[in-house]
Design a protein around this motif. Structure first.
Motif, short mmCIF file in Angstrom:
data_model
loop_
_atom_site.label_atom_id
_atom_site.label_comp_id
_atom_site.label_asym_id
_atom_site.label_seq_id
_atom_site.Cartn_x
_atom_site.Cartn_y
_atom_site.Cartn_z
N VAL A 10 -21.70 46.59 -0.24
CA VAL A 10 -22.11 47.59 0.73
C VAL A 10 -23.65 47.65 0.77
O VAL A 10 -24.29 47.76 -0.27
CB VAL A 10 -21.52 48.97 0.40
N ASP A 64 -10.54 62.22 -1.80
CA ASP A 64 -11.17 63.23 -2.64
C ASP A 64 -10.16 63.75 -3.67
O ASP A 64 -8.97 63.87 -3.35
CB ASP A 64 -11.64 64.42 -1.78
N ASN A 76 -16.75 46.82 0.54
CA ASN A 76 -16.34 46.92 1.93
C ASN A 76 -15.02 46.19 2.15
O ASN A 76 -14.95 45.19 2.85
CB ASN A 76 -17.43 46.36 2.84
N LEU A 122 -20.88 50.91 4.97
CA LEU A 122 -19.53 51.07 4.45
C LEU A 122 -18.55 51.36 5.58
O LEU A 122 -18.77 52.28 6.37
CB LEU A 122 -19.46 52.18 3.40
N GLY A 123 -17.50 50.57 5.66
CA GLY A 123 -16.47 50.76 6.69
C GLY A 123 -16.86 50.26 8.05
O GLY A 123 -16.11 50.41 9.02
N ALA A 145 -15.57 62.50 -2.51
CA ALA A 145 -16.23 61.20 -2.56
C ALA A 145 -17.67 61.29 -2.05
O ALA A 145 -18.04 62.23 -1.34
CB ALA A 145 -15.45 60.18 -1.75
N ILE A 146 -18.47 60.30 -2.42
CA ILE A 146 -19.85 60.20 -1.94
C ILE A 146 -19.86 59.95 -0.43
O ILE A 146 -20.70 60.46 0.30
CB ILE A 146 -20.58 59.08 -2.70
N PHE A 147 -18.89 59.15 0.05
CA PHE A 147 -18.80 58.85 1.48
C PHE A 147 -17.87 59.81 2.19
O PHE A 147 -16.80 60.14 1.68
CB PHE A 147 -18.33 57.42 1.70
N MET A 148 -18.30 60.24 3.39
CA MET A 148 -17.48 61.11 4.24
C MET A 148 -17.69 60.68 5.68
O MET A 148 -18.58 59.87 5.97
CB MET A 148 -17.93 62.56 4.07
N SER A 149 -16.93 61.25 6.56
CA SER A 149 -17.11 60.98 7.99
C SER A 149 -18.55 61.30 8.41
O SER A 149 -19.07 62.37 8.08
CB SER A 149 -16.14 61.82 8.80
N PRO A 150 -19.20 60.39 9.15
CA PRO A 150 -20.57 60.66 9.63
C PRO A 150 -20.66 61.94 10.47
O PRO A 150 -21.72 62.55 10.55
CB PRO A 150 -20.91 59.44 10.48
N LYS A 151 -19.53 62.36 11.05
CA LYS A 151 -19.53 63.59 11.85
C LYS A 151 -19.95 64.80 11.03
O LYS A 151 -20.49 65.77 11.55
CB LYS A 151 -18.14 63.84 12.43
N ILE A 152 -19.66 64.74 9.74
CA ILE A 152 -20.00 65.86 8.85
C ILE A 152 -21.51 66.04 8.77
O ILE A 152 -22.01 67.17 8.77
CB ILE A 152 -19.38 65.61 7.45
N LEU A 200 -24.60 57.95 2.78
CA LEU A 200 -24.37 58.44 1.42
C LEU A 200 -24.73 59.91 1.44
O LEU A 200 -25.74 60.30 2.05
CB LEU A 200 -25.26 57.69 0.42
N VAL A 202 -15.99 70.93 3.63
CA VAL A 202 -14.95 70.30 4.44
C VAL A 202 -13.60 70.27 3.71
O VAL A 202 -12.58 69.97 4.32
CB VAL A 202 -15.34 68.88 4.92
N ALA A 243 -22.72 67.60 11.99
CA ALA A 243 -22.43 69.04 12.00
C ALA A 243 -23.38 69.81 11.10
O ALA A 243 -23.83 70.91 11.42
CB ALA A 243 -20.99 69.29 11.57
N SER A 255 -10.07 61.98 2.66
CA SER A 255 -11.46 62.36 2.92
C SER A 255 -11.63 62.89 4.34
O SER A 255 -11.01 62.40 5.27
CB SER A 255 -12.38 61.16 2.74
N SER A 256 -12.48 63.90 4.51
CA SER A 256 -12.91 64.37 5.83
C SER A 256 -11.74 64.71 6.73
O SER A 256 -11.78 64.47 7.93
CB SER A 256 -13.77 63.30 6.52
N PHE A 261 -11.46 59.71 7.06
CA PHE A 261 -12.44 58.64 6.92
C PHE A 261 -11.75 57.56 6.09
O PHE A 261 -11.36 57.79 4.95
CB PHE A 261 -13.70 59.17 6.24
N THR A 302 -22.89 54.67 8.32
CA THR A 302 -22.28 55.74 7.53
C THR A 302 -23.33 56.18 6.51
O THR A 302 -24.25 55.43 6.21
CB THR A 302 -21.00 55.25 6.83
N ARG A 327 -12.50 52.02 -0.76
CA ARG A 327 -13.85 51.42 -0.63
C ARG A 327 -14.84 52.03 -1.62
O ARG A 327 -15.81 51.40 -1.98
CB ARG A 327 -14.33 51.57 0.82
N GLU A 328 -14.61 53.27 -2.00
CA GLU A 328 -15.38 53.90 -3.08
C GLU A 328 -14.41 54.14 -4.21
O GLU A 328 -13.35 54.72 -3.99
CB GLU A 328 -15.96 55.23 -2.57
#
Lengths: 460, 460
Positions: A152, A35, A206, B156-157, B68-75, B170, B180, B78, A23-24, A30, B168, A218-219
């Motif tokens: 979570v 993915d 988590n 999450l995480g 995935a539903i979760f990704m790096s918060p940086k995304i 969703l 990405v 951006a 991911s990412s 991440f 983080t 985690r997902e």
């Protein structure tokens, strides 16, 4: 191929051929999230489709459901997750690594029961501190253990500033969505006991340390079925479902020698019986699916907490009872990894070397690849396009005109495409194409008009 | 049927026949979340499957993805969502209702631009306070407006106690997972511009007020495709995708008179063009799908924020450029509601009255219902079971032996089953069954051995 080596190869294969991406990745990743790439999503969809068909289409005693990821927080209180669903966490004071305390205790031969309180586990921790080293940096300086809840939390539907006091939860397992819809299904779907409800969907935990690629993330996506039965019938249906689920993996093409049963010895108090189907992953035999006789615990909890009558009334015997449940719980990611691990081969040597995914045709991401012999001969390309456009309406096909035919075969072998089909100059004369089979590498000439029958017979 | 009436009927139909349930109903519900019941999940799966096939299987310039539903918060930094993705919220001081400030302003004819700051919108709010009443209780006493971010936050995480400082998210839209992974797909999938990446998946938004059943929910499923093109090609491909997407709904059986185009007048600064396909829902024409020419904004943002080169190199022209994007963005829930709304009919009177779902056979949750004429004649039931067990391997079938045939027809009409098939005493003599078609209600006798051909031809 050694086992470590195999895992490395699978991970690298998954990235190179677009099955699984970290991911990412462009943002340095991440943790514990992956993915599915273009071929991966096809494989995952095929696994889910086989499960769904076998559960809901081929039987008439199981109906489907798709409940949302979010539900009332009261459900997670009733299920016991808000209070009880936690792992003990410690942190290394030197390198700040977060570690599962029960795991690092296990590494030095000490068993910590998951029912232990924070105090109890810290007592054992203190007693064994001289033996325990941080697996990352070797330090022996840790924070005291604390229970960390795996559910979570989120602010969905909460518009106050300080929402951590009343969080909403992402589901930790899909089955709770089945339990709380049991009455809706009873009232709308004309089902009679014994019957099941099947669901595929995401769940979230988590996990403190997530390892082994897509095995523990985690997902993740679950394929769960809850079978509602009379209280005294569990032995019969438990055995039946054990058979059904074992055979599911054989039908996916998994080798039986790589499967085994694992019986749970420490059952939670309400469970009658629990077995896992384990698969021989590159990192050893690990859980692929759980089959659990759960008694009437789940519906009883939700009946008590919601105040709703969840009894079933049997119109034949006039009995009234809370149904007992046999659960089958599988993971998409784990099935995906088992299928790849089982099918991945490196064969031959030198010019004949190939990587081949000997995967069941029903799971193959691409069923048929269509090649014009030469890309710079418009009449070949045109003919190949016609064949491709015809076949793609029935099967997932790929068109490839790049490089020599041998290279194109290798590319398709690697992703497990069962058939490659080449249009050459003879095709323009007699309408025959070369059909080459992945595993045997045998070739035969088949007339274009017979292709559909051929593939209908040979692709499952 | 009046429009209000129709919506009420659809909602009640959805619950009664197991299409859509309110989330967590036994716990008094959970706002703005819905679950798909046994027939609903089949319909939703069929819509998703048609989209997926039309996007990835029937064309060879679009590949699939499941990020995935979760990704790096940086995304989400951006993309601009962390700062800019918010709605203005006010609360009624009397009844505590939470309201969208722009909506209640609109109700009194005042337009609040979504780019306005908190101060700007509060200025307008103050100027118009004498006109504004709480739609729930009529009070005129409100809290000042504040911008509420729609991105759903989670832990999450994050294993610290105070994780709201570093939440983080969703995902608020699935397309960011495509952007990405654009480079991963380029590197693994042998695609060349122009090409697309298609994805189906859940997204989440903290909508302040969610209304209109499954039209606007906090958890929803998107079907998004991003088409990567040369900078100057957007007009050509934009028009092409507008056609493709319009025809998709016609192919689902939606009546063209219920569709229309809506051109966006207020474009975000980077957009070149934006149109919605609107459907004539019972509550009026509303967005079903958006088709957007997004320029190269998304990849440029991610290139700048990640520091990675996201240029495409064209091997033919030797050009290097950040691709531009044409996006098609549809919602599963909205397509589901449009399909139901379009197909739902009440016909006839008295004994001939029926509710019928005139839905395309490719979308019908059940394709064929199999009836033994009488449930207490074992030879009929046995024969009907044999036919059912044969047909279910190819089509989703339902077995029903309960009540008279007329009632069974009505039950199947209501859920849109295209064909009902009755096994009677003549069948035992000559192997012919009665096949009854849903819309025309005509019946014909067909030999059991010819059923597969018949259904292959008549079920899409």
């Amino acid at each position: 191929m050694s086992k470590d080596n195999k895992m490395d190869k699978l991970v690298s294969f998954c990235k190179r051929r677009g099955f699984v991406f970290q991911s990412s990745e462009i943002y340095e990743g991440f943790a514990a999230i992956y993915d599915f790439g273009p071929y991966g999503v096809e494989l995952a969809n095929n696994i889910k489709s086989e499960w769904w068909k076998s559960m809901t289409q081929f039987r008439d005693d199981v109906v489907g459901l798709d409940s949302a990821i979010f539900m009332s927080p009261k459900i997670w209180e009733a299920s016991g997750h808000v209070k009880g669903f936690s792992d003990p966490l410690t942190e290394c004071r030197k390198c700040n690594a977060r570690l599962r305390l029960d795991t690092i205790l296990e590494d030095v031969g000490v068993f910590a029961d998951e029912k232990m309180s924070e105090e109890e586990i810290n007592e054992i921790f203190d007693l064994n501190k001289d033996k325990i080293k941080c697996p990352i940096c070797g330090s022996q300086d840790f924070t005291p253990g604390r229970k960390f809840n795996l559910l979570v939390q989120s602010n969905l539907g909460n518009f106050t500033g300080d929402w951590t006091k009343e969080p909403t939860y992402l589901r930790g397992e899909t089955c709770q969505g089945i339990y709380v819809n049991y009455k809706n299904v009873l009232d709308s779907a004309r089902v009679k006991i014994p019957f099941g409800i099947a669901q595929i969907g995401k769940a979230f935990r988590n996990e403190i340390t997530a390892r082994q690629f897509i095995f523990r993330t985690r997902e993740f996506e679950q394929m769960e079925m809850q079978y509602f039965i009379k209280p005294d019938d569990y032995e019969k249906y438990y055995e039946e479902w054990k058979d059904v689920r074992w055979n599911f993996y054989l039908n996916l093409g998994i080798k039986e020698e790589n499967l085994r049963w694992h019986k749970h010895e420490n059952l939670v108090f309400y469970a009658k019986e629990a077995y896992d189907i384990e698969y021989n992953f590159p990192f050893g035999f690990k859980e692929l699916e759980g089959i659990h006789a759960r008694g009437n615990y789940d519906l009883t909890q939700h009946s008590n907490h919601s105040g709703k009558d969840l009894n079933y009334f049997d119109p034949v015997t006039n009995e009234k009872f809370i149904p007992h449940i046999v659960e089958t719980s599988a993971g998409v990611g784990r099935a995906f990894l088992a299928v790849l691990s089982d099918a991945y081969r490196e064969e031959g040597e030198g010019d004949n070397a190939r990587t081949v995914l000997k995967i069941s045709s029903k799971l193959a991401p691409v069923k048929i690849a269509v090649f014009p012999l030469l890309k710079n001969k418009p009449e070949l390309v045109k003919k190949a396009r016609e064949v491709f456009d015809e076949l793609k309406m029935n099967w997932k096909c790929e068109f490839d005109d790049n490089g020599n035919i041998g290279k194109r075969y290798r590319r398709q072998d690697e992703i497990g495409t069962p058939y490659c089909l080449t249009i050459d100059f003879d095709t323009l004369e007699n309408d025959e194409v070369t059909v080459r089979e992945r595993d045997t590498m045998t070739q035969e000439r088949i007339n274009i008009k017979d292709l559909k029958d051929f593939f209908n017979k040979n692709i499952l």
